[in-house]
Scaffold this motif. Structure first.
Motif, PDB file in Angstrom:
ATOM      1  N   ILE A 125      30.006  22.298  33.181  1.00 18.81           N
ATOM      2  CA  ILE A 125      30.754  21.057  33.404  1.00 18.81           C
ATOM      3  C   ILE A 125      29.849  19.844  33.301  1.00 18.81           C
ATOM      4  O   ILE A 125      30.256  18.794  32.788  1.00 18.81           O
ATOM      5  CB  ILE A 125      31.512  21.090  34.760  1.00 18.81           C
ATOM      6  CG1 ILE A 125      32.364  19.824  34.911  1.00 18.81           C
ATOM      7  CG2 ILE A 125      30.568  21.264  35.919  1.00 18.81           C
ATOM      8  CD1 ILE A 125      33.342  19.553  33.787  1.00 18.81           C
ATOM      9  N   ASP A 126      28.615  19.962  33.752  1.00 22.46           N
ATOM     10  CA  ASP A 126      27.674  18.843  33.614  1.00 22.46           C
ATOM     11  C   ASP A 126      27.387  18.565  32.140  1.00 22.46           C
ATOM     12  O   ASP A 126      27.230  17.405  31.731  1.00 22.46           O
ATOM     13  CB  ASP A 126      26.366  19.151  34.360  1.00 22.46           C
ATOM     14  CG  ASP A 126      26.580  19.278  35.856  1.00 22.46           C
ATOM     15  OD1 ASP A 126      27.388  18.506  36.409  1.00 22.46           O
ATOM     16  OD2 ASP A 126      25.949  20.141  36.474  1.00 22.46           O
ATOM     17  N   GLU A 127      27.325  19.623  31.334  1.00 25.27           N
ATOM     18  CA  GLU A 127      27.118  19.441  29.898  1.00 25.27           C
ATOM     19  C   GLU A 127      28.333  18.788  29.248  1.00 25.27           C
ATOM     20  O   GLU A 127      28.202  17.940  28.361  1.00 25.27           O
ATOM     21  CB  GLU A 127      26.836  20.797  29.228  1.00 25.27           C
ATOM     22  CG  GLU A 127      25.616  21.535  29.749  1.00 25.27           C
ATOM     23  CD  GLU A 127      24.302  20.817  29.459  1.00 25.27           C
ATOM     24  OE1 GLU A 127      24.316  19.829  28.684  1.00 25.27           O
ATOM     25  OE2 GLU A 127      23.270  21.249  29.990  1.00 25.27           O
ATOM     26  N   LEU A 128      29.536  19.150  29.713  1.00 30.62           N
ATOM     27  CA  LEU A 128      30.750  18.541  29.155  1.00 30.62           C
ATOM     28  C   LEU A 128      30.841  17.067  29.516  1.00 30.62           C
ATOM     29  O   LEU A 128      31.273  16.243  28.704  1.00 30.62           O
ATOM     30  CB  LEU A 128      31.988  19.300  29.645  1.00 30.62           C
ATOM     31  CG  LEU A 128      32.105  20.759  29.194  1.00 30.62           C
ATOM     32  CD1 LEU A 128      33.391  21.379  29.726  1.00 30.62           C
ATOM     33  CD2 LEU A 128      32.060  20.873  27.675  1.00 30.62           C
ATOM     34  N   VAL A 129      30.440  16.730  30.731  1.00 33.65           N
ATOM     35  CA  VAL A 129      30.395  15.317  31.125  1.00 33.65           C
ATOM     36  C   VAL A 129      29.394  14.573  30.251  1.00 33.65           C
ATOM     37  O   VAL A 129      29.655  13.451  29.787  1.00 33.65           O
ATOM     38  CB  VAL A 129      30.036  15.185  32.617  1.00 33.65           C
ATOM     39  CG1 VAL A 129      29.720  13.718  32.962  1.00 33.65           C
ATOM     40  CG2 VAL A 129      31.177  15.682  33.493  1.00 33.65           C
ATOM     41  N   ALA A 130      28.254  15.219  29.983  1.00 32.83           N
ATOM     42  CA  ALA A 130      27.216  14.572  29.181  1.00 32.83           C
ATOM     43  C   ALA A 130      27.680  14.312  27.752  1.00 32.83           C
ATOM     44  O   ALA A 130      27.427  13.233  27.194  1.00 32.83           O
ATOM     45  CB  ALA A 130      25.953  15.430  29.180  1.00 32.83           C
ATOM     46  N   VAL A 131      28.384  15.280  27.136  1.00 34.39           N
ATOM     47  CA  VAL A 131      28.781  15.103  25.730  1.00 34.39           C
ATOM     48  C   VAL A 131      29.997  14.193  25.583  1.00 34.39           C
ATOM     49  O   VAL A 131      30.190  13.581  24.524  1.00 34.39           O
ATOM     50  CB  VAL A 131      29.052  16.460  25.028  1.00 34.39           C
ATOM     51  CG1 VAL A 131      27.798  17.302  25.010  1.00 34.39           C
ATOM     52  CG2 VAL A 131      30.217  17.203  25.649  1.00 34.39           C
ATOM     53  N   THR A 132      30.826  14.093  26.635  1.00 34.40           N
ATOM     54  CA  THR A 132      32.005  13.219  26.541  1.00 34.40           C
ATOM     55  C   THR A 132      31.749  11.831  27.091  1.00 34.40           C
ATOM     56  O   THR A 132      32.359  10.856  26.638  1.00 34.40           O
ATOM     57  CB  THR A 132      33.199  13.823  27.309  1.00 34.40           C
ATOM     58  OG1 THR A 132      32.858  13.936  28.697  1.00 34.40           O
ATOM     59  CG2 THR A 132      33.573  15.190  26.747  1.00 34.40           C
ATOM     60  N   GLY A 133      30.881  11.746  28.104  1.00 35.70           N
ATOM     61  CA  GLY A 133      30.643  10.461  28.762  1.00 35.70           C
ATOM     62  C   GLY A 133      31.672  10.132  29.817  1.00 35.70           C
ATOM     63  O   GLY A 133      31.699   9.000  30.322  1.00 35.70           O
ATOM     64  N   TYR A 134      32.528  11.105  30.175  1.00 33.65           N
ATOM     65  CA  TYR A 134      33.585  10.849  31.154  1.00 33.65           C
ATOM     66  C   TYR A 134      33.405  11.733  32.392  1.00 33.65           C
ATOM     67  O   TYR A 134      33.781  12.908  32.391  1.00 33.65           O
ATOM     68  CB  TYR A 134      34.964  11.093  30.534  1.00 33.65           C
ATOM     69  CG  TYR A 134      35.301  10.107  29.450  1.00 33.65           C
ATOM     70  CD1 TYR A 134      35.586   8.775  29.762  1.00 33.65           C
ATOM     71  CD2 TYR A 134      35.293  10.503  28.118  1.00 33.65           C
ATOM     72  CE1 TYR A 134      35.864   7.864  28.754  1.00 33.65           C
ATOM     73  CE2 TYR A 134      35.575   9.593  27.106  1.00 33.65           C
ATOM     74  CZ  TYR A 134      35.858   8.272  27.437  1.00 33.65           C
ATOM     75  OH  TYR A 134      36.126   7.363  26.442  1.00 33.65           O
ATOM     76  N   PRO A 135      32.837  11.174  33.474  1.00 39.45           N
ATOM     77  CA  PRO A 135      32.657  11.950  34.704  1.00 39.45           C
ATOM     78  C   PRO A 135      33.986  12.374  35.332  1.00 39.45           C
ATOM     79  O   PRO A 135      34.013  13.285  36.154  1.00 39.45           O
ATOM     80  CB  PRO A 135      31.877  11.004  35.619  1.00 39.45           C
ATOM     81  CG  PRO A 135      32.105   9.634  35.067  1.00 39.45           C
ATOM     82  CD  PRO A 135      32.282   9.809  33.594  1.00 39.45           C
ATOM     83  N   GLN A 136      35.095  11.726  34.933  1.00 38.59           N
ATOM     84  CA  GLN A 136      36.406  12.071  35.507  1.00 38.59           C
ATOM     85  C   GLN A 136      36.809  13.515  35.206  1.00 38.59           C
ATOM     86  O   GLN A 136      37.564  14.126  35.971  1.00 38.59           O
ATOM     87  CB  GLN A 136      37.496  11.131  34.976  1.00 38.59           C
ATOM     88  CG  GLN A 136      37.334   9.672  35.388  1.00 38.59           C
ATOM     89  CD  GLN A 136      36.565   8.862  34.352  1.00 38.59           C
ATOM     90  OE1 GLN A 136      35.643   9.376  33.698  1.00 38.59           O
ATOM     91  NE2 GLN A 136      36.950   7.606  34.185  1.00 38.59           N
ATOM     92  N   ILE A 137      36.294  14.082  34.106  1.00 37.88           N
ATOM     93  CA  ILE A 137      36.706  15.447  33.773  1.00 37.88           C
ATOM     94  C   ILE A 137      36.081  16.459  34.741  1.00 37.88           C
ATOM     95  O   ILE A 137      36.556  17.592  34.834  1.00 37.88           O
ATOM     96  CB  ILE A 137      36.401  15.821  32.316  1.00 37.88           C
ATOM     97  CG1 ILE A 137      34.895  15.859  32.042  1.00 37.88           C
ATOM     98  CG2 ILE A 137      37.117  14.888  31.362  1.00 37.88           C
ATOM     99  CD1 ILE A 137      34.558  16.468  30.677  1.00 37.88           C
ATOM    100  N   LYS A 138      35.050  16.046  35.444  1.00 33.62           N
ATOM    101  CA  LYS A 138      34.475  16.947  36.455  1.00 33.62           C
ATOM    102  C   LYS A 138      35.461  17.147  37.594  1.00 33.62           C
ATOM    103  O   LYS A 138      35.555  18.238  38.166  1.00 33.62           O
ATOM    104  CB  LYS A 138      33.153  16.389  36.982  1.00 33.62           C
ATOM    105  CG  LYS A 138      32.370  17.378  37.841  1.00 33.62           C
ATOM    106  CD  LYS A 138      30.947  16.899  38.084  1.00 33.62           C
ATOM    107  CE  LYS A 138      30.118  17.978  38.770  1.00 33.62           C
ATOM    108  NZ  LYS A 138      28.697  17.603  38.907  1.00 33.62           N
ATOM    109  N   ASP A 139      36.218  16.093  37.909  1.00 31.63           N
ATOM    110  CA  ASP A 139      37.241  16.197  38.942  1.00 31.63           C
ATOM    111  C   ASP A 139      38.338  17.162  38.485  1.00 31.63           C
ATOM    112  O   ASP A 139      38.816  17.996  39.263  1.00 31.63           O
ATOM    113  CB  ASP A 139      37.834  14.813  39.230  1.00 31.63           C
ATOM    114  CG  ASP A 139      38.842  14.843  40.378  1.00 31.63           C
ATOM    115  OD1 ASP A 139      38.493  15.373  41.443  1.00 31.63           O
ATOM    116  OD2 ASP A 139      39.963  14.340  40.195  1.00 31.63           O
TER     117      ASP A 139
END
Length: 618
Positions: free
Chosen positions: A447-461
């Motif tokens: 999930i941290d990698e997905l936040v990094a590649v998208t730039g959207y911390p909201q997807i972690k929620d």
């Protein structure tokens, strides 16, 4: 220079052969449907040796113990003397003081003949299984024929297949042998061995190029009902659409499809579907299916396997990259590997014009209904990590239902956040660019990698609530953003066993309809004493199987109020299962079903997001 290069090539080939594991599969001297296999080893580095067959293989998510199909195992040294061994379990053989181990020989039985007898073992899923029918067909999923030695998984393999001269082998591998009686292949390591299925039968294949990729489709049709050429037009159309959808995410230059059509006179198999590999897929379907149904299955099922070339075959965690065939460690991320791939297999069809928008919504509606047959509060990461354990494996099929829907909602969420500039496909593309086939990510850091590649911390929620958490996914909320609503409709009076027929499941093992224990029974079910845990195997003597589900349902729709009805069920009674008939008069009931529909008057923002989602355009 040319002479030196030629000499170097000969020397390199000699060194590879000297250090490789030569494995011979003999399809000529087959007796009692048992194939002889010989593996010849380079010099051992250790005196203590463990030889394994796989417990499970990537893409199957089940314990299959392929070693149980092997018999007459014999290890010999370089003088031909037998070396004693200890059989540790179905899959593992231990040898002491085996510095001079030269080869192992054994016979392989097929898994297809075992599918109808599950008294001792769960059946192997057919597309990952093996079939041995002398003079007819050999489906060789290599993990069912070839073993490995601990610490030698990275040693090259030389695979030699002795075959009838009038047989053709469909495979993505390149034959280095011009002989008509043998095929010879060189594989870099054991992982490449298990990644390379083959199907040998009388020649029936086509080759063509689509989107810059060379394809071969080999077909086994026991009665000759179908030929490979029958499926070319649909397959070519599908592949071109997939290549366009994936763009630079797919770099395949070749792909092989082994289509095994199961007849009614051969092995009575029932695990229809496909298994993915980097450059090929093995597909098993019933021969009795109409051509239109096979074409649809190719579009839905084969496309799913082809999309696996992106994820997880080329983008995956360490658990998959360093796969332990003897004691597998599973990843947390089936929601992405299988759910995201199934989402792609549906999304590309709407975005590339193979299905309509209404058809796409219908598919997602069915997945919402099907997902209700499973535990909606079980964290997907927990289920995925523990999928080989008994208490979790019954939830596996939900990866194709809820897993797809999680990817859909994440797609809508990303497009909402980015004003249509980024969706799920863009996220996976960026992830594949960040990692790739030879660089795995750490499982608990995805999930941290997905936040990094998208730039959207909201997807972690989103991830913490609905993927790693126990909150049911609010499908209505996300679909509403894209101008789609969930409608409840009351059906005309009809006959069925539960209030919501969409919550009916199918048990392949027992060929039975099953129901989630939370399902509400219909008045008829209550009147005959049907238990929600019963498995329905027949209605008025009409049995159920994979091929006739639709005709079974159509028969149920002909039943009238007050008609005498007999329902045959399997009912658990302590340690045994009883088959009993429940009789009564039919009661018809109005039922409420949920369907997805486009809003008649979506807001401009909803319509914009809807178009971006369903066309893939920004």
């Amino acid at each position: 220079m040319k002479k030196a290069a030629l000499s170097l090539g000969i020397l390199t080939a000699f060194m590879v052969n000297a250090q490789s594991i030569k494995t011979t599969i003999d399809l000529v001297n087959v007796k009692d449907d048992k194939v002889p296999v010989t593996m010849e080893f380079p010099k051992m580095k250790s005196g203590d040796v463990k030889f394994h067959f796989p417990k499970t293989v990537p893409g199957t998510y089940s314990v299959d113990d392929y070693g149980r199909f092997v018999e007459s195992v014999k290890f010999t040294d370089n003088k031909g003397k037998e070396i004693p061994f200890t059989k540790v379990n179905d899959n593992t053989y231990a040898l002491k003081n085996a510095q001079n181990l030269s080869k192992v020989t054994y016979l392989v039985n097929d898994s297809f003949d075992d599918e109808m007898d599950e008294s001792k073992h769960k059946a192997v899923f057919s597309p990952s299984g093996t079939d041995i029918e002398a003079g007819k067909v050999y489906l060789i999923n290599t993990h069912g024929f070839i073993g490995y030695i601990d610490n030698m998984q990275d040693v090259p393999y030389q695979l030699v297949v002795k075959k009838p001269t009038d047989f053709y082998g469909t495979t993505a591998l390149v034959d280095q042998d011009k002989s008509e009686s043998t095929d010879t292949f060189t594989l870099a390591n054991y992982a490449k061995v298990t990644d390379s299925p083959l199907m040998y039968t009388k020649p029936d294949y086509i080759t063509f190029n689509a989107g810059g990729m060379n394809l071969v489709l080999g077909v086994y049709s026991p009665t000759g009902k179908y030929k490979a050429a029958d499926f070319k037009e649909n397959l070519e159309k599908m592949v071109l659409a997939q290549k366009k959808f994936l763009g630079d995410m797919n770099t395949n230059k070749k792909y092989a499809i082994m289509l095994y059509l199961a007849g009614t006179q051969g092995p009575q198999i029932k695990g229809f579907g496909a298994l993915e590999h980097h450059e090929s897929t093995s597909v098993v379907l019933p021969e009795m299916m109409p051509k239109e149904a096979i074409d649809k299955a190719i579009t839905d099922v084969v496309s799913h396997e082809f999309f696996h070339t992106v994820n997880p075959l080329k983008t995956h965690s360490e658990e998959i990259h360093y796969f332990d065939y003897a004691d597998p460690k599973m990843s947390q991320h089936l929601w992405m590997y299988e759910g995201g791939t199934e989402y792609f297999a549906n999304l590309f069809q709407i975005q590339e014009g193979l299905i309509t928008r209404d058809e796409f919504l219908q598919r997602m509606s069915e997945k919402i209904a099907n997902s209700k047959n499973y535990n909606d509060t079980m964290p997907f990461t927990v289920m995925s990590k523990n999928i080989l354990k008994d208490e979790y494996k019954d939830q596996y099929r939900n990866v194709y239902e809820k897993g797809t829907l999680l990817a859909m909602c994440l797609d809508i969420e990303l497009r909402k956040l980015s004003n249509g500039e980024m969706g799920y496909r863009d996220m996976i593309r960026k992830l594949s660019q960040r990692f790739g086939e030879n660089k795995p990510f750490k499982d608990d850091q995805l999930i941290d990698e997905l936040v990094a590649v998208t730039g959207y911390p909201q997807i972690k929620d989103f991830y913490n609530k609905y993927i790693a958490g126990d909150q049911p996914t609010p499908y209505a909320q996300y679909l509403n953003m894209a101008g789609v609503e969930i409608k409840k409709q009351e059906t005309p009076p009809m006959f069925w066993f539960i209030k919501d027929p969409q919550q009916t499941g199918y048990d392949e093992k027992d060929n039975a309809f099953v129901f989630d224990e939370s399902s509400a029974q219909s008045p008829f079910a209550k009147s005959i004493g049907l238990k929600i845990t019963d498995k329905i195997v027949a209605l008025d003597g009409k049995t159920i199987n994979v091929q006739n589900i639709q005709s079974f349902i159509e028969y149920s729709r002909t039943i009238k109020e007050g008609q005498n009805v007999t329902v045959t069920v399997l009912r658990k009674n302590g340690d045994r299962t009883d088959k009993i008939d429940l009789k009564g008069k039919a009661l018809l009931d109005k039922m409420t079903v949920e369907t997805l529909a486009f809003k008649a008057n979506p807001t401009p923002a909803e319509k914009k997001l809807q178009d971006q989602w369903l066309t893939g355009k920004k």
